[in-house]
Design a protein around this motif. Sequence first.
Motif, short mmCIF file in Angstrom:
data_model
loop_
_atom_site.label_atom_id
_atom_site.label_comp_id
_atom_site.label_asym_id
_atom_site.label_seq_id
_atom_site.Cartn_x
_atom_site.Cartn_y
_atom_site.Cartn_z
N VAL A 48 0.83 -1.08 -0.12
CA VAL A 48 -0.06 -0.09 -0.02
C VAL A 48 0.82 1.29 -0.14
O VAL A 48 0.72 2.26 -0.80
CB VAL A 48 -0.93 -0.20 1.12
CG1 VAL A 48 -1.74 1.54 1.60
CG2 VAL A 48 -1.82 -1.15 1.10
N VAL A 49 1.88 1.15 0.74
CA VAL A 49 2.75 2.55 0.96
C VAL A 49 3.59 2.62 -0.26
O VAL A 49 3.83 3.66 -1.10
CB VAL A 49 3.73 2.20 1.96
CG1 VAL A 49 4.66 3.51 2.02
CG2 VAL A 49 3.06 2.24 3.39
N THR A 50 4.08 1.55 -1.20
CA THR A 50 4.86 1.59 -2.33
C THR A 50 4.00 2.02 -3.52
O THR A 50 4.35 2.72 -4.35
CB THR A 50 5.35 0.13 -2.62
OG1 THR A 50 6.17 -0.26 -1.35
CG2 THR A 50 6.28 0.16 -3.94
N ALA A 105 -7.49 2.76 3.44
CA ALA A 105 -6.04 3.31 3.03
C ALA A 105 -5.79 3.92 1.73
O ALA A 105 -5.40 4.76 1.63
CB ALA A 105 -4.96 2.36 3.45
N LEU A 106 -6.48 2.94 0.67
CA LEU A 106 -6.27 3.45 -0.80
C LEU A 106 -7.00 4.53 -1.02
O LEU A 106 -6.85 5.47 -1.74
CB LEU A 106 -6.93 2.35 -1.35
CG LEU A 106 -6.17 0.94 -1.71
CD1 LEU A 106 -6.97 -0.09 -2.55
CD2 LEU A 106 -4.75 1.27 -2.23
N VAL A 110 -5.47 8.03 -2.54
CA VAL A 110 -6.00 8.87 -3.69
C VAL A 110 -6.53 10.30 -3.30
O VAL A 110 -5.83 11.11 -4.23
CB VAL A 110 -7.46 8.38 -4.10
CG1 VAL A 110 -8.14 8.85 -5.15
CG2 VAL A 110 -6.91 6.73 -4.74
N ILE A 111 -7.11 10.56 -2.24
CA ILE A 111 -7.41 11.96 -2.11
C ILE A 111 -6.14 12.79 -1.58
O ILE A 111 -5.93 13.68 -2.28
CB ILE A 111 -8.19 11.96 -0.53
CG1 ILE A 111 -9.43 11.24 -0.83
CG2 ILE A 111 -8.24 13.43 -0.01
CD1 ILE A 111 -10.29 11.20 0.43
N PHE A 112 -5.02 12.04 -1.02
CA PHE A 112 -4.01 12.94 -0.77
C PHE A 112 -3.24 13.24 -2.19
O PHE A 112 -2.57 14.25 -2.51
CB PHE A 112 -2.93 11.80 -0.01
CG PHE A 112 -1.47 12.57 0.39
CD1 PHE A 112 -1.36 13.45 1.32
CD2 PHE A 112 -0.41 12.14 -0.60
CE1 PHE A 112 0.15 14.26 1.40
CE2 PHE A 112 0.98 12.56 -0.39
CZ PHE A 112 0.99 13.67 0.68
N VAL A 117 -1.26 16.97 -6.28
CA VAL A 117 -1.29 17.44 -8.05
C VAL A 117 -2.05 18.71 -7.98
O VAL A 117 -1.42 19.68 -8.61
CB VAL A 117 -1.91 16.43 -8.80
CG1 VAL A 117 -2.40 16.78 -10.21
CG2 VAL A 117 -1.52 15.09 -8.74
N LEU A 118 -3.05 19.00 -7.26
CA LEU A 118 -3.95 20.40 -7.63
C LEU A 118 -2.93 21.39 -6.84
O LEU A 118 -2.85 22.42 -7.74
CB LEU A 118 -5.30 20.17 -6.91
CG LEU A 118 -6.23 19.12 -7.34
CD1 LEU A 118 -7.40 19.07 -6.67
CD2 LEU A 118 -6.65 19.56 -8.96
#
Length: 236
Positions: A48-50, A105-106, A110-112, A117-118
């Motif tokens: 998950v971290v990778t 966690a996923l 995705v939110i992070f 990016v924004l």
Amino acid sequence: MVDIGLVRTVIGIIGNIISLIMFLSPIPTFYRIVKQKTVSDFKPDPYVVTLLNCALWVFYGMPFVHPDSILVVSINGAGVVIELVYILVFLIFSLGSQRLTIFKALVVEVIFFVIVVLVTMYIFHTTRHRSLVVGIICIIFNILMYLSPLTVMRMVIKTKSVKYMPFYLSLANFFNGVVWLVYSLLKFDANILLPNGLGTISGAVQLILYAIFYRTTRWEDDENDRPRSEVQVSNV
């Protein structure tokens, strides 16, 4: 006279090859998971971290963030695909509670990633500033990627068993850290040196634990192993 630049480039290519091997090294573990139809005591944390780490490096290598970084994009793009496959296997063969934890966690990742990016695209308007900001974030998550096996190492020490610490992943982590450490020293780059120095140490510790607890590990798989593992995961 040795051309340091050429040597560094060659080592960088070798580093990409080793990184790919590192991404592929858990395949025997996941073959075992699919065969037994249970994740047992294997931990999803490193994968998950990778995944987030690779996604951030892909963004870092984009021409509008850090130009001329095709090797960064290609190897980490491959990493994103491979890690997604691993996580999918975990989602399929995990218990309900662990599956929910992975899914949460996923969603957070995705939110992070979207926020990074924004913020990068709308607040920073030059590749120099974008490279600096995204580079710092990538360093942080690169360190987290290398330290994520700590949960597994803790279990190894507690159970005196390396059964659920994949050897090839530990070995690949170690060599990956060493190669990029050498790469950073040839033309000093603290951004590469710091995370991969820690990665080398993390990989070395895992290999030492493997050597220490290999003899005390019970490798046989019996029918009682699955319920025991399920109880442990549920308690966690």
